[in-house]
Design a protein around this motif. Structure first.
Motif, mmCIF file in Angstrom:
data_model
loop_
_atom_site.group_PDB
_atom_site.id
_atom_site.type_symbol
_atom_site.label_atom_id
_atom_site.label_comp_id
_atom_site.label_asym_id
_atom_site.label_seq_id
_atom_site.Cartn_x
_atom_site.Cartn_y
_atom_site.Cartn_z
ATOM 1 N N ALA A 39 -58.373 -38.626 45.333
ATOM 2 C CA ALA A 39 -58.023 -37.601 44.348
ATOM 3 C C ALA A 39 -59.197 -37.459 43.395
ATOM 4 N N ILE A 40 -59.189 -36.370 42.633
ATOM 5 C CA ILE A 40 -60.254 -36.079 41.674
ATOM 6 C C ILE A 40 -59.616 -35.718 40.338
ATOM 7 N N VAL A 41 -60.140 -36.301 39.278
ATOM 8 C CA VAL A 41 -59.711 -35.973 37.918
ATOM 9 C C VAL A 41 -60.882 -35.293 37.223
ATOM 10 N N VAL A 42 -60.637 -34.136 36.617
ATOM 11 C CA VAL A 42 -61.719 -33.338 36.039
ATOM 12 C C VAL A 42 -61.469 -33.044 34.561
ATOM 13 N N PHE A 43 -62.496 -33.306 33.745
ATOM 14 C CA PHE A 43 -62.570 -32.805 32.373
ATOM 15 C C PHE A 43 -63.517 -31.612 32.400
ATOM 16 N N SER A 44 -63.005 -30.408 32.216
ATOM 17 C CA SER A 44 -63.824 -29.199 32.314
ATOM 18 C C SER A 44 -64.040 -28.562 30.957
ATOM 19 N N ALA A 45 -65.259 -28.048 30.762
ATOM 20 C CA ALA A 45 -65.574 -27.326 29.528
ATOM 21 C C ALA A 45 -64.678 -26.122 29.329
ATOM 22 N N HIS A 46 -64.111 -25.601 30.389
ATOM 23 C CA HIS A 46 -63.322 -24.373 30.316
ATOM 24 C C HIS A 46 -61.824 -24.631 30.192
ATOM 25 N N PHE A 47 -61.487 -25.889 29.961
ATOM 26 C CA PHE A 47 -60.099 -26.252 29.669
ATOM 27 C C PHE A 47 -60.105 -26.950 28.312
ATOM 28 N N ASP A 48 -60.545 -26.186 27.323
ATOM 29 C CA ASP A 48 -60.760 -26.665 25.965
ATOM 30 C C ASP A 48 -59.623 -26.132 25.098
ATOM 31 N N LEU A 49 -58.747 -27.031 24.658
ATOM 32 C CA LEU A 49 -57.545 -26.617 23.948
ATOM 33 C C LEU A 49 -57.478 -27.261 22.576
ATOM 34 N N THR A 56 -52.770 -30.971 34.107
ATOM 35 C CA THR A 56 -52.218 -30.102 35.149
ATOM 36 C C THR A 56 -51.318 -30.911 36.077
ATOM 37 N N SER A 57 -50.166 -30.337 36.416
ATOM 38 C CA SER A 57 -49.199 -31.071 37.239
ATOM 39 C C SER A 57 -48.623 -30.229 38.364
ATOM 40 N N GLY A 58 -49.184 -29.035 38.597
ATOM 41 C CA GLY A 58 -48.679 -28.193 39.669
ATOM 42 C C GLY A 58 -49.074 -28.714 41.041
ATOM 43 N N GLN A 59 -48.294 -28.364 42.030
ATOM 44 C CA GLN A 59 -48.596 -28.769 43.401
ATOM 45 C C GLN A 59 -49.625 -27.855 44.046
ATOM 46 N N HIS A 60 -49.569 -26.556 43.710
ATOM 47 C CA HIS A 60 -50.483 -25.593 44.329
ATOM 48 C C HIS A 60 -51.068 -24.667 43.257
ATOM 49 N N PRO A 61 -51.956 -25.175 42.416
ATOM 50 C CA PRO A 61 -52.535 -24.351 41.339
ATOM 51 C C PRO A 61 -53.370 -23.192 41.873
ATOM 52 N N GLU A 62 -53.381 -22.118 41.125
ATOM 53 C CA GLU A 62 -54.168 -20.943 41.494
ATOM 54 C C GLU A 62 -55.632 -21.118 41.096
ATOM 55 N N ALA A 81 -57.383 -26.140 46.710
ATOM 56 C CA ALA A 81 -57.131 -27.582 46.673
ATOM 57 C C ALA A 81 -55.779 -27.846 46.013
ATOM 58 N N PRO A 82 -55.030 -28.798 46.537
ATOM 59 C CA PRO A 82 -53.715 -29.088 45.959
ATOM 60 C C PRO A 82 -53.811 -29.829 44.636
ATOM 61 N N GLY A 83 -52.735 -29.767 43.883
ATOM 62 C CA GLY A 83 -52.612 -30.609 42.709
ATOM 63 C C GLY A 83 -52.068 -31.972 43.101
ATOM 64 N N ALA A 84 -51.816 -32.802 42.093
ATOM 65 C CA ALA A 84 -51.304 -34.161 42.333
ATOM 66 C C ALA A 84 -50.292 -34.485 41.240
ATOM 67 N N MET A 121 -69.011 -29.164 46.831
ATOM 68 C CA MET A 121 -68.941 -30.568 47.228
ATOM 69 C C MET A 121 -67.912 -30.811 48.324
ATOM 70 N N TYR A 122 -66.764 -30.173 48.194
ATOM 71 C CA TYR A 122 -65.643 -30.409 49.114
ATOM 72 C C TYR A 122 -65.080 -29.063 49.582
ATOM 73 N N PRO A 123 -65.813 -28.374 50.443
ATOM 74 C CA PRO A 123 -65.424 -27.010 50.836
ATOM 75 C C PRO A 123 -64.092 -26.923 51.573
ATOM 76 N N LYS A 124 -63.611 -28.019 52.130
ATOM 77 C CA LYS A 124 -62.325 -27.976 52.826
ATOM 78 C C LYS A 124 -61.148 -27.887 51.859
ATOM 79 N N ALA A 125 -61.391 -28.124 50.593
ATOM 80 C CA ALA A 125 -60.355 -28.009 49.547
ATOM 81 C C ALA A 125 -59.122 -28.839 49.882
ATOM 82 N N ASN A 126 -59.347 -30.041 50.385
ATOM 83 C CA ASN A 126 -58.232 -30.882 50.824
ATOM 84 C C ASN A 126 -58.039 -32.135 49.982
ATOM 85 N N ILE A 127 -58.734 -32.231 48.852
ATOM 86 C CA ILE A 127 -58.593 -33.399 47.985
ATOM 87 C C ILE A 127 -57.803 -32.984 46.746
ATOM 88 N N PRO A 128 -56.704 -33.668 46.443
ATOM 89 C CA PRO A 128 -55.889 -33.299 45.275
ATOM 90 C C PRO A 128 -56.660 -33.450 43.965
#
Length: 260
Positions: A39-49, A56-62, A81-84, A121-128
């Motif tokens: 799995a991958i955990v991301v801190f993104s500059a564009h999720f600044d609240l 994020t907790s969705g199974q299939h995020p857009e 890529a799926p959520g987790a 990095m992961y073009p198959k988009a198969n890592i949550p």
């Protein structure tokens, strides 16, 4: 159990998703070189609240196309890529134990700070994936804490990524009258960051706005630097390595660092 490093990635322009560059080639190769994470955990500059922490907790995020003025083809790209959700709940428990008030959001999608680098990095988009919001209003110490709270996940084959930019002055990128010595100002700043990282001078990095040369020129606002701070929080800095360094359009520095 496989242990993952922590990465800080300068995700650059959304055009990396459709145009080859030194950085896009590097990221494609990096995904092949790393041990595949579960799995991958991301801190993104564009999720600044400005609110409490959101996870994020969705199974299939857009896929969110949160940028403007780019070719139409870029807006049709999807990264499915799926959520987790279970991992998101586990992460939320870490924040609650620290006395914080996280919110699980099942509707939040992947912003381009997530899908631009991960598509390469992961073009198959198969890592949550799970995203954790940053908060540029709370400063470096709090965002460093966010990274600390999830540091243990590395030992469970989970890759933690801070996605931002080692420099990020978009106004200057499009400035019709370039600031004098702007190249030197970017170089001075990124060299300072590199020196402090290699020397593990955490105090200086946490106080970069006051101590780094030309900090406000390179980061008029802090949201693209704070993912680096979160990544530092999730590492004990036993290893610091700059994997990639390049500059686009004279002022957009695109360094990538690995921490262990």
């Amino acid at each position: 159990m496989t242990q993952q490093p922590t990465l800080f990635i300068s995700h650059g322009s959304p055009m990396m998703a459709s145009e080859a560059s030194d950085t896009s080639v590097f990221l494609s190769q990096l995904g092949e070189e790393l041990t595949p994470p579960k799995a991958i955990v991301v801190f993104s500059a564009h999720f600044d609240l400005s609110t409490d922490i959101v996870i994020t907790s969705g199974q299939h995020p857009e896929t969110i196309h949160d940028f403007y003025g780019f070719p139409k083809a870029l807006y049709s790209i999807q990264y499915k890529a799926p959520g987790a959700p279970l991992l998101a709940q586990e992460i939320a428990s870490y924040f609650k134990k620290a006395g914080l008030n996280p919110t699980l959001d099942s509707t939040q999608g992947w912003d381009h700070g997530v899908w631009i680098p991960l598509k390469l990095m992961y073009p198959k988009a198969n890592i949550p994936i799970v995203q954790i919001s940053i908060n540029s209003r709370l400063g470096t110490q709090q965002n460093y804490l966010y990274g600390q709270l999830v540091a243990a996940l590395k030992h469970d084959n989970i890759l933690i990524i801070g996605s931002g930019g080692i420099s990020h002055n978009l106004k200057e990128v499009f400035n019709r009258k370039p600031t004098e010595n702007r190249v030197a100002m970017v170089t001075s700043f990124t060299d300072w960051v590199h020196e402090k990282l290699i020397n593990k001078d955490l105090d200086a990095l946490l106080n970069y706005e006051e101590e780094a040369p030309f900090a406000r020129f390179n980061h008029p606002t802090p949201e693209h630097f704070l993912p680096l701070i979160a990544a530092l929080g999730s590492s004990d800095l036993s290893k610091v390595e700059r994997l990639h360094s390049t500059v686009e359009r004279e002022v957009l520095a695109l360094d990538t660092y690995l921490f262990a």
